[in-house]
Write an enzyme that holds these catalytic residues in place. Sequence first.
Site, short mmCIF file in Angstrom:
data_model
loop_
_atom_site.label_atom_id
_atom_site.label_comp_id
_atom_site.label_asym_id
_atom_site.label_seq_id
_atom_site.Cartn_x
_atom_site.Cartn_y
_atom_site.Cartn_z
N PHE A 164 0.82 -1.21 0.00
CA PHE A 164 0.00 0.00 0.00
C PHE A 164 0.86 1.26 0.00
CE2 PHE A 164 0.48 1.05 4.50
CZ PHE A 164 0.09 2.37 4.58
N LYS A 165 2.11 1.15 0.42
CA LYS A 165 2.93 2.35 0.49
C LYS A 165 3.19 2.96 -0.89
CE LYS A 165 4.47 1.54 5.06
NZ LYS A 165 3.83 0.22 5.28
N ASP A 166 3.00 2.17 -1.94
CA ASP A 166 3.12 2.72 -3.29
C ASP A 166 2.17 3.88 -3.53
OD1 ASP A 166 5.06 0.91 -4.19
OD2 ASP A 166 3.55 -0.55 -4.84
#
Length: 502
Positions: free
Chosen positions: A117-119
């Site tokens: 999710f950090k993308d």
Amino acid sequence: MKYISTRSKIEPINSAEAILRGLAEDGGLFVPEKIPKVTLEEIGELIGKKYEQRAEWLLEKFLTDYTADELGECAELAYNWFDIPSRVPVAILIQDPKNPIAPVGEMELWHGPTSAFKDVALQMLPHLMRMALKKVGETKEILILVATSGDTGKAALAGFADVPQTKVMVFYPDGGVSKIQRLQMVTQVGDNVNVTAVRGNFDDCQNGVKKIFGDEKIRDELDKVGVKLSSANSINWGRLVPQIVYYFAGYVELIKSKQIKLGDKINVSVPTGNFGNILAAYYAMRMGLPVKKLICASNKNDVLTEFFRTGVYNRNRKFFKTITPSMDILISSNLERLLYHETNGDFKQVARYMSELSTLGKYKIDRKLKDKLDKIFHAEVVTEEETLDFIRRIRDSFGYVMDTHSAVAVAALNKYRGKTKDLIPVLSASTASPYKFTNAVLQAIGESTDGVDDLKQLDLLNRLTNVKIPKNLAALSTAKILHEDVCDKDEMPERVLKFAAK
Ligand SMILES: *Cc1c(COP(=O)(O)O)cnc(C)c1O
């Protein structure tokens, strides 16, 4: 919109400046002077828009020193790497409201280039920074220092690789990340990247990085070689703001799939580590997204659950390595922003709490603040057995396979529902592809992984489910290892200086 510090009265600055600095000089975090409000009508208008347009709409509220065109460009560049047109799809696990594990909208935040999710934020941040450098007339190179418990590192490397006027250096705990996470990082290409393992845990990495940021001598040394430090950790405002977008987008997707009507309240469940993701949900709620409760899901390192239940934040506790390594954290940095907003900007109080945290390792909030937080948050801790059990149950009931972190959120939600009988629709943050944690996921669905190499496990999971292996992970088996440095935590400063001078 101007930005100020959580810890003292500073001259308000523009968002470009806040994004470049990362951390305020007093050690505090940058926060918006006030939280913008949106109307239901505006939210309704998002229904016909694509994700990039929703992002531009939200960013314009906070980053007022950027033009609409610039923000539109940032959104396009950030999300064209996502492998699905909707960017952040919401998978609906329902159908029987009497069934305690439904209905839940699984908000899949992991369709970006590193499957985490950090993308969502780290594909955007480099572009925000690149533009910010121009805005403030900065000619120095910026060096992004990252402490990672796994996913941030690769996402930062992928986001910054070969972006002009930037360098990125990642420290991760040696042995503290999954094999796949490690491979993703150590195979990163790019002329401006460095990856170093630290003998210690995530907090050692994070403290080491914080110390470097606070060390004037190191800053002077870097200055001499034309380099300025900045952060891409979730304390950077440019990380947080893109995360607020998907709570609005997810809500709109629930409307589109007829789970709710515009204006209906939802609950939000988030597997929490550094408190960035759930803080973004808090901002969305304060802006006017109809949210009833934020469910803060912890693993065995349940420092946040203890905090929300007792009002005491106490990091003097045992540290556990779990099957949800991205949540293995004892200091949840972004909590400071919540304290700031919920004390109505009482920076003296926040500074006191943070100073107690650094000297005593703990602090206790007052009754008034505790009561306010109780109205917004519900916290639950989920054991590893429960996590695995949920992966299996969800697969059996819905044919849907989720990763361990995402399962912690659903299991916490289930506990919340059991206790409160509050069964309104939920957006649950799904923070990693199941392929990032194949070992635990395979065990959960009853498959032995004894003697099966992590990379072979990708194929095994693929055979047992109908989920495709993300391209970036499939490529790991043949990628070349480029980064093998290991250091002690005391050696971090010299490693930074060496890389900066390269
Ligand atoms: C980073 C991360 C989390 C925790 O998010 P925070 O914003 O740090 O609270 C949860 N799950 C995964 C897979 C992550 O990478």
